[in-house]
Design a protein around this motif. Structure first.
Motif, PDB file in Angstrom:
ATOM      1  N   ARG A 171       0.742  -1.268  -0.109  1.00 45.79           N
ATOM      2  CA  ARG A 171       0.035  -0.208  -0.047  1.00 45.79           C
ATOM      3  C   ARG A 171       0.888   1.271   0.182  1.00 45.79           C
ATOM      4  N   GLY A 172       0.622   2.104  -0.914  1.00 42.99           N
ATOM      5  CA  GLY A 172       1.469   3.489  -0.878  1.00 42.99           C
ATOM      6  C   GLY A 172       2.533   3.175  -1.902  1.00 42.99           C
ATOM      7  N   GLY A 173       2.649   2.172  -2.236  1.00 44.44           N
ATOM      8  CA  GLY A 173       3.697   1.815  -3.242  1.00 44.44           C
ATOM      9  C   GLY A 173       5.197   2.132  -2.740  1.00 44.44           C
ATOM     10  N   LEU A 174       6.086   2.744  -4.035  1.00 42.41           N
ATOM     11  CA  LEU A 174       7.510   2.741  -3.759  1.00 42.41           C
ATOM     12  C   LEU A 174       7.479   4.055  -2.970  1.00 42.41           C
ATOM     13  N   ALA A 175       6.571   5.116  -3.280  1.00 42.81           N
ATOM     14  CA  ALA A 175       6.563   6.346  -2.758  1.00 42.81           C
ATOM     15  C   ALA A 175       6.599   6.192  -1.090  1.00 42.81           C
ATOM     16  N   ALA A 176       5.879   5.500  -0.526  1.00 45.21           N
ATOM     17  CA  ALA A 176       5.565   5.240   0.755  1.00 45.21           C
ATOM     18  C   ALA A 176       6.622   4.674   1.471  1.00 45.21           C
ATOM     19  N   VAL A 177       7.176   3.437   0.829  1.00 45.04           N
ATOM     20  CA  VAL A 177       8.450   2.896   1.423  1.00 45.04           C
ATOM     21  C   VAL A 177       9.465   3.908   1.504  1.00 45.04           C
ATOM     22  N   LEU A 178       9.760   4.595   0.479  1.00 44.14           N
ATOM     23  CA  LEU A 178      11.084   5.482   0.618  1.00 44.14           C
ATOM     24  C   LEU A 178      10.925   6.543   1.624  1.00 44.14           C
ATOM     25  N   ASN A 179       9.521   7.096   1.646  1.00 37.64           N
ATOM     26  CA  ASN A 179       9.372   8.164   2.776  1.00 37.64           C
ATOM     27  C   ASN A 179       9.386   7.448   4.244  1.00 37.64           C
TER      28      ASN A 179
END
Lengths: 340, 340
Positions: free
Chosen positions: A225-233
């Motif tokens: 959930r939230g994709g690559l953007a969420a993980v990196l953030n």
């Protein structure tokens, strides 16, 4: 015509009496058979290979229940395996809890259980205990599944945010956005020329190889959930470093990019179900990449960026094709309800 | 009047982005705080005291969410603790997974989380990892909770159906039917003169004492869905013994019996949430009874029957006040949907 009517789940199937017992013995056990489960206690008793374990849980409410590349059952097994895998453990045992709406087709429930059984066997994990609840028609949407799981920590493997340092590389094991764009396009009833398929897969075999063979894996998380953007953030939150990724190096299938463009989504925010993001030391980055590429679940792996020194607030930034930079924000979360 | 409107859960609270993160940090963590949980990984990493463990899972769909004597949160913690406890283990860690319907009142969610936190602390277990999903309005009924749990097996304790022998005694730690009759009477909006209350309680402290101090506990199970009748029938299924219980020795509160009579239920089939049934050796039966009676959760404990030689099919039989015998069947399961 009563004989043509599909068999359906009744409220009494969750009542803890004769019908529950029949459902478990006739429908559930045949697909999940193993010694711990067959004793049918309220708890499974296990003898673990180590006292160092990982424990995780996830509920699955994906809609539709069946999608290209998977179904809620496969997702429930893979998702929990992946949470254990990226924490540096080898998944060994799962629990399975079903909440079923009254009237749900027994045939569909069996397809889901068959998928759960197959996925677990392929990944060498056992479903060791479970629970079945029913709720009245209209009080749930078909079926919800919870899986919790135990993994044995890999000796000497200790991934953690605190190990990340400036200069480390960001590795991903393949294309992003496949799961989310598959779900949303099926839900919207949109057909694209090349059919999209979820990347739903159990990553433990690959992650264990990486942790054990490469040595330089400092942190890993699956990009759901939230994709690559969420993980990196999540990685940079409260950190003293930033992350820079390169647009041109991020693997995205053209069909996924086209679907996202058409529907107005940013692929960076779109959920995956068979992708991890790893932070690896510069010295081991190439070795990690080649371990991934030699594995069926890492053929499209790529090094997509670096950990960089942060000026002020720690940011995730995307270097674009034309040399510009944009900030990649934590998604708000509204993009795709019930994606997993 | 917008400022009088209660805050409500949005779909985006389950999207894995900013709002999910805010919900976890502001509403969930403050009530459940502990070291393993605070790291907020997808998995909790634990160092167990032993490799011999029990693992269990249960989903909770009880309706209403708040009832006399408890709520869905307390139930979710106690129920999973009890499954671990009766298997002969000391519960140490739980997972917590929420499925929340869009529009659910944030204030109610907080009350539930507060109850989860308090119950876990009182029972010396930690909620070490979790998950939050949201579904659209109408796709679930308020909130469903799954808890899975790990217990450390008590050394030398090995309860099992295969240890039961003719002559063993049947012990229960108190009155039956309290939970189920409370739920059904609240649901039907019926008020009885003496207010009923659920027996919802975590039994591990008492069960660990029994297993460790008495020695002769051969088998134990909690009498939840399907009540005492279901537990006893599970024990004799496929066995070469029967069970005989005595009507006059089974502890039942008069108010519970009155409610059951009025509504047409058999108390033997009614769910409990703080009761175990133990099979104990004749030599230790009195010691077990007195250990129970000296504990707040066992004051009304009683020896209610025996394991008997079976003539033909193994049966559960009830000896009635007037000296007759009737067969206690496995309940069908329709009595009380969503009792837990």
């Amino acid at each position: 015509m009563a004989h043509d009517e599909p068999q359906r789940v009744l409220l009494a199937h969750g009542g803890g009496g004769q019908l529950t017992s029949q459902l478990i013995r006739e429908l559930i056990l045949p697909h999940l058979k193993n010694e711990a489960l067959s004793s049918l206690g309220d708890s499974a008793c296990l003898e673990l290979a180590s006292t160092s374990i990982c424990l995780t849980t996830d509920s699955y409410v994906v809609k539709p229940l069946f999608f290209h590349g998977g179904d809620i059952g496969k997702l429930a097994v893979c998702g929990t395996i992946n949470d254990l895998a990226v924490a540096g453990s080898r998944p060994v045992a799962l629990t399975l809890s079903l909440i079923v709406e009254e009237g749900f087709e027994m045939g569909l429930l069996e397809r889901i259980l068959e998928s759960i059984g197959r996925t677990a066997r392929e990944s060498h994990v056992s479903i060791v205990t479970g629970d079945t609840k029913t709720v009245e028609r209209g009080s749930a949407d078909g079926v919800f599944i919870n899986t919790a799981g135990i993994g044995i920590r890999l000796p000497g493997v200790n991934p953690g945010l605190d190990r990340i340092a400036v200069g480390d590389r960001i590795l991903i094991n393949g294309t992003i956005g496949d799961h989310g764009m598959t779900i949303i396009s099926q839900r919207e009833g949109i057909r694209f020329e090349s059919r999209l398929a979820s990347d739903c897969a159990a990553l433990a075999d690959l992650t264990c190889r990486l942790f054990e063979q490469a040595g330089g894996v400092k942190f890993m998380r699956d990009a759901t959930r939230g994709g690559l953007a969420a993980v990196l953030n999540e990685m940079v939150e409260g950190a003293d470093f930033g992350i820079e990724i390169r647009d041109t190096d991020i693997p995205i299938k053209p069909s996924v990019q086209a679907a996202a463009d058409m529907l107005g989504f940013d692929v960076l925010n779109i959920a995956n179900e068979g992708k991890f993001v790893a932070v690896v030391s510069p010295a081991t980055a190439d070795a990690c990449l080649s371990i991934c590429r030699s594995h069926p679940l890492g053929r499209d792996a790529a090094l997509i960026g670096e950990v960089v020194a942060s000026q002020g607030a720690p940011l995730v930034e995307l270097r674009t094709k034309i040399g510009g930079k944009r900030i990649v924000q934590m998604p708000y979360g509204r993009e795709l309800p019930r994606i997993c």
